[in-house]
Design a protein around this motif. Sequence first.
Motif, PDB file in Angstrom:
ATOM      1  N   CYS A  18       0.831  -1.218   0.000  1.00  0.00           N
ATOM      2  CA  CYS A  18       0.000   0.000   0.000  1.00  0.00           C
ATOM      3  C   CYS A  18       0.860   1.262   0.000  1.00  0.00           C
ATOM      4  CB  CYS A  18      -0.924   0.017   1.210  1.00  0.00           C
ATOM      5  SG  CYS A  18      -1.969   1.498   1.232  1.00  0.00           S
ATOM      6  N   ASN A  20      -0.035   4.207   0.524  1.00  0.00           N
ATOM      7  CA  ASN A  20      -0.528   5.205   1.492  1.00  0.00           C
ATOM      8  C   ASN A  20      -0.478   4.721   2.937  1.00  0.00           C
ATOM      9  OD1 ASN A  20      -1.250   7.083  -0.552  1.00  0.00           O
ATOM     10  ND2 ASN A  20      -3.072   5.870  -0.983  1.00  0.00           N
ATOM     11  N   CYS A  37      -7.042   5.515   2.110  1.00  0.00           N
ATOM     12  CA  CYS A  37      -7.103   4.693   0.882  1.00  0.00           C
ATOM     13  C   CYS A  37      -7.603   5.518  -0.295  1.00  0.00           C
ATOM     14  CB  CYS A  37      -8.006   3.486   1.107  1.00  0.00           C
ATOM     15  SG  CYS A  37      -8.243   2.506  -0.400  1.00  0.00           S
ATOM     16  N   CYS A  40      -5.582   3.534  -4.694  1.00  0.00           N
ATOM     17  CA  CYS A  40      -4.307   3.646  -5.414  1.00  0.00           C
ATOM     18  C   CYS A  40      -4.299   4.733  -6.503  1.00  0.00           C
ATOM     19  CB  CYS A  40      -3.831   2.304  -5.960  1.00  0.00           C
ATOM     20  SG  CYS A  40      -3.100   1.251  -4.669  1.00  0.00           S
ATOM     21  N   CYS A  49      -3.293  -3.660  -3.414  1.00  0.00           N
ATOM     22  CA  CYS A  49      -3.687  -4.695  -2.452  1.00  0.00           C
ATOM     23  C   CYS A  49      -4.539  -5.769  -3.128  1.00  0.00           C
ATOM     24  CB  CYS A  49      -4.430  -4.081  -1.270  1.00  0.00           C
ATOM     25  SG  CYS A  49      -5.868  -3.075  -1.711  1.00  0.00           S
TER      26      CYS A  49
HETATM   27 FE1  SF4 Z   1      -3.732   0.949  -0.153  1.00  0.00          FE
HETATM   28 FE2  SF4 Z   1      -5.247  -0.913  -1.289  1.00  0.00          FE
HETATM   29 FE3  SF4 Z   1      -6.209   1.525  -0.904  1.00  0.00          FE
HETATM   30 FE4  SF4 Z   1      -4.270   1.083  -2.725  1.00  0.00          FE
HETATM   31  S1  SF4 Z   1      -6.366   0.308  -2.805  1.00  0.00           S
HETATM   32  S2  SF4 Z   1      -4.402   2.791  -1.270  1.00  0.00           S
HETATM   33  S3  SF4 Z   1      -3.105  -0.527  -1.726  1.00  0.00           S
HETATM   34  S4  SF4 Z   1      -5.611   0.086   0.688  1.00  0.00           S
END
Ligand code: SF4
Length: 80
Positions: A18, A20, A37, A40, A49
């Motif tokens: 991740c 973030n 989140c 992405c 993820c």
């Molecule tokens: Fe993090 Fe998954 Fe959200 Fe991407 S989609 S920012 S990897 S929690």
Amino acid sequence: ALIITDECINCDVCEPECPNEAISPGDEIYEIEPSKCTECVGHYDTPQCVEVCPVDCIPKDPDHVESEGQLMEKYKKLTG
Ligand code: SF4
Ligand code: SF4
């Protein structure tokens, strides 16, 4: 934001992916902090993820539905 369902097997492969730092081990399963989140957006074309989860237990969070624009705003805030 995305959400981790109770199908999570605590394998830990998503957390380091991740960008973030939104994922952490919760009391029983891994959890995503919705305010961190961006799905992405801003970092990658696809949620990292979801790419690595072996049991496909990370859908969109129906309680935190966001547009591409809102996710990009969040990305800008998080990255300053
Ligand atoms: Fe993090 Fe998954 Fe959200 Fe991407 S989609 S920012 S990897 S929690
Ligand atoms: Fe749980 Fe999937 Fe993350 Fe593994 S990759 S800890 S199964 S959410």
